[in-house]
Write an enzyme that holds these catalytic residues in place. Structure first.
Site, mmCIF file in Angstrom:
data_model
loop_
_atom_site.group_PDB
_atom_site.id
_atom_site.type_symbol
_atom_site.label_atom_id
_atom_site.label_comp_id
_atom_site.label_asym_id
_atom_site.label_seq_id
_atom_site.Cartn_x
_atom_site.Cartn_y
_atom_site.Cartn_z
ATOM 1 C CB SER A 74 12.712 -2.395 4.363
ATOM 2 O OG SER A 74 14.587 -2.866 4.269
ATOM 3 N NE ARG A 75 10.454 -7.190 8.447
ATOM 4 C CZ ARG A 75 9.544 -8.495 8.023
ATOM 5 N NH1 ARG A 75 8.846 -8.962 9.755
ATOM 6 N NH2 ARG A 75 9.103 -8.765 7.447
ATOM 7 C CG LEU B 224 5.733 -0.988 9.773
ATOM 8 C CD1 LEU B 224 6.234 -1.026 11.249
ATOM 9 C CD2 LEU B 224 5.761 -1.982 9.326
ATOM 10 C CE1 TYR C 205 10.198 -1.399 9.018
ATOM 11 C CE2 TYR C 205 9.868 -2.696 10.998
ATOM 12 C CZ TYR C 205 9.861 -2.271 9.286
ATOM 13 O OH TYR C 205 8.970 -3.525 8.530
ATOM 14 C CG ASP D 96 -7.905 -5.679 5.312
ATOM 15 O OD1 ASP D 96 -7.514 -4.578 5.507
ATOM 16 O OD2 ASP D 96 -8.104 -6.449 4.202
ATOM 17 C CE LYS E 84 -7.222 -0.548 6.392
ATOM 18 N NZ LYS E 84 -7.614 -2.124 6.066
ATOM 19 C CG HIS F 290 -0.752 -0.742 12.960
ATOM 20 N ND1 HIS F 290 -2.298 -0.333 12.368
ATOM 21 C CD2 HIS F 290 -0.216 -0.833 11.366
ATOM 22 C CE1 HIS F 290 -2.252 -1.076 10.917
ATOM 23 N NE2 HIS F 290 -1.167 -1.243 10.577
ATOM 24 C CB ILE G 103 -0.984 -0.461 1.415
ATOM 25 C CG1 ILE G 103 -1.971 1.283 0.705
ATOM 26 C CG2 ILE G 103 -0.260 0.127 2.394
ATOM 27 C CD1 ILE G 103 -2.463 1.060 1.985
#
Length: 334
Positions: A36-37, A74, A58, A175, A97, A79, A14
């Protein structure tokens, strides 16, 4: 023109496909960093999208003193903890959200300093079609609004998709069910009193794959909706009053930068083509959301809505999950 500097947490789809391009088109923001990780995905995304800085964690991005605000897309269970970390690092946060897994978890965000802004990313609230819908309600053109009806579905049976992992906040209510709940609260400009739900869960994933709900706002006002993660993709919202009904044809995933249609129908003619279609101007709801947040960060305007609103939305989702278990009406916030 003043702009804030955004950092993007993760290379989620997204963000890459919707939000980052929108911020780049916005009037008051620039995408300055992505994390990113591991370094590879962030560097690849930065190169592809023309982002100046890429971080392999992060924490590195949150430590960057040149970042004003972060976008947090994430997985749902991250969140709140990551939003807390970002705000305590001095960043303002636009969080996807649902903002949390429960209202109690969302309440943790009230511990943040008052000068750190946090907003739940319901981009639909900034689209002209939603604003027009609310204007129709406020003006009385629909008469006394009695019902909001919605259907929202897509088809996804991928076991590796985070939306199909119950343990990290997957499932239809989290979702996409949050959208009809927001629609009802947005249109009625009120909080519901009680809810009842009917839920079918996937036997393999444990996620809710088909959920229907009736949400009572009192005074004869109600929202009813169905959401599904394993059905033909479809979406609609209609608001029914004593004089007219208004139907939003693509309420949730409105095409970025394109005109949209809203149908007004007084019931005088039935069947296909009933009513009249109103064309709403081309808009990018993600860019409008980013600009509204940026202006609040710069102190130019008030934040459109904040943590208290997100908690209120989560209270409705909590009650719907409780109703699944009790097979009965549940009080919102009870």
């Amino acid at each position: 023109m003043e702009k804030i500097r955004w950092g993007i947490l993760s290379t989620a789809k997204i963000g890459l496909e919707k939000v980052i391009p929108a911020i780049k088109r916005s009037r008051h923001g620039v995408v300055a960093a992505i994390a990113s990780r591991a370094p590879g995905p962030a560097e690849e995304a930065a190169k592809m999208l023309g982002i100046e800085a890429a971080y392999g964690s992060y924490e590195e991005l949150l430590a960057d003193p040149d970042i004003d605000a972060v976008y947090n897309p994430l997985p749902n269970h991250l969140h709140v903890p990551v939003t807390l970390a970002a705000a305590r690092a001095g960043k303002h946060v636009l969080c996807e959200k649902p903002i949390a897994l429960t209202a109690a978890e969302a309440e943790e965000l009230k511990s943040l300093p008052k000068d750190r802004l946090v907003m739940e990313a319901f981009m639909v609230r900034f689209h002209p079609q939603w604003l027009r819908l609310r204007d129709l309600v406020r003006s009385g053109e629909l008469g006394e609004v009695k019902a909001v009806q919605s259907f929202f579905s897509y088809s996804n049976r991928n076991p590796d998709d985070i939306r199909n992992k119950a343990e990290i906040g997957g499932g239809g209510l989290y979702d996409i069910g949050c959208y009809p709940v927001t629609a009802g609260r947005f249109v009625f400009e009120a909080e519901p009193l009680r809810v009842v739900s009917l839920v079918e869960r996937d036997p393999d994933f444990g996620t809710d794959r088909l959920t229907s709900a009736l949400v009572d706002f009192g005074d004869g006002r109600r929202l009813d909706f169905t959401v599904s993660t394993q059905a033909t993709p479809y979406q609609r919202v209609q608001v029914v009053g004593t004089k007219q009904r208004a139907e939003v044809l693509i309420p949730y995933n409105a095409p970025q930068g394109a005109e949209t249609l809203l149908r007004l129908d007084d019931g005088s003619r039935l069947g296909e083509g009933a009513g009249t279609l109103e064309t709403l101007p081309a808009s990018d709801q993600y860019a409008e959301e980013a600009d509204a947040f940026a202006l609040a960060v710069m102190g130019k305007t008030e934040l459109p809505y904040g943590v208290d609103d997100a908690i209120a939305n989560m209270r409705v989702l909590d009650a719907l999950f409780r109703s699944e278990k009790s097979n009965a009406w549940e009080t919102v916030g009870g």
